[in-house]
Design an enzyme around this catalytic site. Structure first.
Site, mmCIF file in Angstrom:
data_model
loop_
_atom_site.group_PDB
_atom_site.id
_atom_site.type_symbol
_atom_site.label_atom_id
_atom_site.label_comp_id
_atom_site.label_asym_id
_atom_site.label_seq_id
_atom_site.Cartn_x
_atom_site.Cartn_y
_atom_site.Cartn_z
ATOM 1 N N SER A 69 21.383 51.316 44.225
ATOM 2 C CA SER A 69 21.606 51.148 45.201
ATOM 3 C C SER A 69 22.763 51.764 45.782
ATOM 4 O O SER A 69 22.246 52.907 45.493
ATOM 5 C CB SER A 69 22.208 49.709 45.463
ATOM 6 O OG SER A 69 21.953 49.423 47.295
ATOM 7 N N ASP A 127 9.670 48.385 48.082
ATOM 8 C CA ASP A 127 11.488 48.002 48.086
ATOM 9 C C ASP A 127 11.652 47.958 49.837
ATOM 10 O O ASP A 127 11.618 49.277 50.512
ATOM 11 C CB ASP A 127 12.271 49.517 47.621
ATOM 12 C CG ASP A 127 13.400 48.782 48.015
ATOM 13 O OD1 ASP A 127 14.116 48.322 48.795
ATOM 14 O OD2 ASP A 127 14.676 49.532 46.259
ATOM 15 N N HIS A 170 13.844 45.588 45.445
ATOM 16 C CA HIS A 170 15.152 46.805 45.358
ATOM 17 C C HIS A 170 15.667 46.377 44.636
ATOM 18 O O HIS A 170 16.230 46.782 43.479
ATOM 19 C CB HIS A 170 16.016 45.990 46.739
ATOM 20 C CG HIS A 170 16.721 47.577 47.117
ATOM 21 N ND1 HIS A 170 17.408 48.439 46.381
ATOM 22 C CD2 HIS A 170 18.630 47.364 46.910
ATOM 23 C CE1 HIS A 170 17.717 48.989 46.626
ATOM 24 N NE2 HIS A 170 19.309 48.113 46.804
#
Length: 818
Positions: free
Chosen positions: A679, A756, A789
């Site tokens: 991330s 995502d 994610h």
């Protein structure tokens, strides 16, 4: 005549000289040969201990250390051998429990949902028998349950379907203990919340708010009727759920249940992002296309309005707190009732430069700004912990007030606003440390305000309280002379607390009576109150640790050199040394850096954990390093706000400086230093490789990275970068753009989930296109179909970590060397 007979022949002088020269030459040649022989012998002899002391890097025994202890591996991490158990107590904020707090909570035991007391063992009130019930011939499972404040009814959710990170849809029922009946409120309900008087339940269905009456056992009111796919009533849209409230709720009952405040969020002007899903159904030959309203940086935000509904006259009122019209970019970030009829509302501009606080009088239907404060070069972080302090004439508090977090001399501290309707405040805490997440709880009986701080150290969390009855003075609750990270949840009257110790040693949980005049004979954790019993000791983990050799984690402060003003750059860090670590080895150990590094985040904290980093240290014989560089939290405003408008710059510099320090250590192989992040950490990995250009970091692993901040959501990004229109150059520099510099590293790995909804796969695709355009080929890619994610869909979470470990093993074995 001479004695002995014959005459001896005389050698000429020139012949003697020639012979002498020949002998000398021979001696020199022999000497030179001897020197080479001795020199060669020395080198050979020297090489023998050298190679025994400096072996080539090799993978260690994956199962055992030299002393026969078991090693950390994926197998024992994934079967939760080292995963602490933590219990949540569903404390009941029942009517009247603040004055006579018995520490009531709901639990499931003996195949029943029951109310128990942490103080009286004999207290036992069965709410519901079993985890299933029959409705219209269907056998349904209780998946969520909340008791009414009067403890006579239950709100039950079943048929749950996960929506986004925090939100869930389901079928909601009301169970009445007296009649043993299950009444359906509705299907596909987004959320349902008890009113404080137990008479009503506010719920959201099809983006409209309704009120269900427990007396008439049916829905009696439609609070709104304009809900549609782009207009959310009482429920946040995607960006408000993810970035503002971190919750699925956008409605709030007043303390008496007479009013219902809620947000009306219009996202009709927000840009639409379409995500294709490829492997949802084996029979599908075309991907399933799902649309999400996602405001990217500099594009229109959803427009949020505050509304208040009056239960008595069924009227709705729209207080003006964020400008008029859909063009307004004001964010409503927090709402707190500060009395039966007054509600405090926090708003910021879209870039979080200015905080404005409004007080709304729901009875008079008036609203006005009571605070208007600049972030002074930093930003206003979104909070959800403003705490109401009720008036108490006896104790010298004539007005309703509240406690909030404010930057005091550059650090986040508690400030008491003694009257909700003005700007005057009293500073409650000060120092070069910070209060974490605002005030925790207020014990009105003892007049104590509880909070958690970093006063001991920014890598620790200790519980304190302030005594309101005297000049504000801080008191310890947990023992700050022992390192630790603590958390707590309080009973309704704040007499009892579930105190959780999270590390660095094996975690435990205990129930503490903070009103008791007794103290514990043996101090463990708390120095205030009496420990009633331990809820969890995690004894199984303690037992398992006897058989395992866990790589040692060492916390430290690194000095990364001088900043532009000449001050030392001091950052928190920890290292994990591999099993059987030998500091006398030369150029031997690879180094595995793990980074997150997002604004106001923290990875270096003294919690107990045994996970992927320990697997890397154990299985790859690598030193694992985690550095919280500039921009991260809990070290003051100056330390974190330095990254404003230029994300990825200082954060990357600090990782590079740390890599330089480790590369200079004698036992480290400076050609085998890698960086991994997910991330924001994935973004920081790429930015660091870009800035470093292979000088220190030879390898990198980036998972689900942002690569261009224009592609990320507006609320998060603009808080730290402003808009692209205001900060064009900053966005260019903060993007991952100099890919020819990335070509200088030995190799890097990119991984992303195509589903995502947070960091869109678009980021990686745009980055890959940039690599293609610049003929960069020193990388590997792994894509996870339909994973979000967290990368978990269809066994993806196992594969992503297996891939990371295998890939970095190849790197450390020299298989990617140019």
């Amino acid at each position: 005549m001479e004695d002995g007979g014959e005459e001896v022949e005389r050698i000429p002088d020139e012949l003697f000289t020639s012979k002498k020269k020949q002998l000398l030459d021979r001696l020199i040649r022999v000497g030179i040969i001897l020197v080479f022989l001795v020199w060669g012998t020395v080198l050979v002899l020297k090489s023998i201990p050298y190679h025994s002391k400096i072996p080539d890097y090799h993978e260690p025994n994956p199962d055992y250390t030299k002393d026969g202890k078991l090693k950390v591996s994926f197998a024992n991490v994934r079967n939760n051998t080292f995963l602490p158990k933590y219990h949540d107590l569903q404390w009941i904020n029942a009517i009247g429990t603040e004055e006579s707090d018995l520490g009531l909570y709901v639990t499931f035991m003996n195949d029943s949902y029951v109310i128990k007391s942490v103080y009286e063992d004999s207290y036992h009130d069965v709410l519901l028998k079993g985890k299933t019930f029959i409705h219209n011939g269907q056998n349904l499972t209780v998946q969520s349950m909340t008791a009414s404040p009067d403890l006579k009814q239950l709100l039950i959710r079943t048929n749950s379907v996960q929506n986004w990170r925090h939100s869930t849809f389901g079928s909601y029922f009301v169970y009445n203990k007296e009649s043993s009946s299950f009444d359906l409120i509705g299907n596909d309900v987004a959320l349902a919340i008890w009113s404080p008087n137990s008479n009503n339940i506010a719920y959201v269905q099809d983006n409209n708010i309704y009120v269900y009456s427990t007396e008439s056992r049916k829905t009696t009111r439609a609070v709104t009727d304009d809900g549609n796919p782009f207009l959310f009533n009482g429920k946040p849209d995607w960006v408000y759920e993810e970035e503002v409230f971190e919750d699925d709720k956008a409605l709030w009952w007043s303390p008496t249940g007479d009013y219902l405040a809620f947000l009306k969020i219009d996202e009709s002007e927000v840009g639409e992002f379409i995500i294709p899903y490829y492997v949802q159904n084996d029979k599908d030959v075309y991907p399933e296309m799902r649309s999400i309203k996602y405001p990217k940086s500099g594009t229109p935000n959803p427009h949020a309005e505050l509304w208040v509904y009056c239960m008595k006259d069924e009227s709705s009122y729209h207080p003006r707190v964020n400008g008029d019209g859909k063009g307004s970019s004001i964010l409503i970030t927090e709402l707190t009732w500060v009395g039966d009829e007054d509600v405090l509302v926090k708003t910021t501009d879209r870039s979080s430069d200015m905080l404005t606080v409004f007080l709304v009088d729901t009875n008079a239907k008036s609203s006005y700004a009571v605070r208007n404060e600049s972030a002074h070069g930093g930003w206003w972080e979104i909070t959800h912990n403003t705490l109401f302090i009720p008036a108490n004439e006896t104790l010298g508090r004539p007005h309703n007030g509240y406690v909030d977090i404010l930057p005091i001399n550059g650090y986040n501290h508690l400030a008491y606003f003694e009257n909700s309707n003005n700007t005057h405040y009293k500073v409650l805490t000060t120092g070069d440390w910070e209060v974490v997440n605002g005030p925790l709880a207020f014990d009105s009986k003892m007049d104590r305000l509880y909070y958690i701080s970093t006063q001991k150290h920014s890598t620790e969390r200790h519980l304190h309280y302030i005594d309101f009855q005297s000049q504000p003075k801080m008191h310890q609750v947990t023992d700050i002379f022992k390192e630790g990270v603590f958390d707590i949840s309080f009973s309704s009257g704040r007499r009892f607390g579930l105190l959780t110790y999270k590390g660095p040693d094996v975690p435990y949980q205990k129930i503490v009576d903070f009103h008791s005049h007794k103290t514990d004979t043996y101090i463990e954790g708390n120095i205030l109150g009496e420990t009633l019993y331990y809820l969890e000791r995690n004894e199984e983990i303690s037992k398992n640790l006897e058989d395992y050799s866990i790589p040692k984690k060492i916390f430290q402060e690194l000095n990364l050199g001088k900043d532009e003003s000449g001050a030392d750059i001091l950052v928190n860090s920890y290292e994990i040394l591999p099993n059987d670590f030998d500091a006398t080895l030369i150029d031997y150990y690879p180094v595995f850096f793990f980074a997150y590094g997002g604004p106001n985040s923290q990875q270096v904290i003294k919690t107990f954990s045994v996970g992927f980093n320990e697997v890397v240290a154990s299985q790859l014989n690598a030193i694992v390093v985690v550095v919280d560089g500039r921009g991260t939290g809990f070290k003051g405003q100056r330390f974190r706000s330095l990254v404003r408008d230029k994300l990825g710059d200082y954060e990357a510099r600090d990782q590079i400086s740390a890599a330089s320090l480790y590369g200079s250590l004698s036992f480290v192989d400076s050609q085998k230093i890698s960086l991994f992040g997910w991330s924001y950490g994935g973004y920081l990995t790429l930015k660091t490789l870009e800035k470093d250009a292979g000088e220190h970091f030879k390898y990198g692993m980036s998972v689900a990275p942002v690569t261009d901040w224009r592609f990320y959501d507006s609320v998060y990004t603009e808080r730290y970068m402003h808009t692209p229109q205001e900060n064009f150059d900053g966005y260019v520099e903060s993007s991952v753009h100099n890919v020819t510099a990335l070509a200088q590293v030995n190799r890097f790995l990119l991984m992303h989930g195509t589903g995502d909804d947070n960091v869109h796969f678009q980021n990686s695709l745009k980055f890959l296109d940039l690599l293609n355009l610049n003929n960069v080929e020193n990388y590997d890619v792994h894509v996870f179909p339909d994973s979000d994610h967290s990368i978990r869909y269809h066994n993806a979470n196992v594969i992503v970590f297996d891939k990371l470990l295998a890939w970095v093993k190849h790197a450390f074995n020299g298989e990617f060397t140019k």
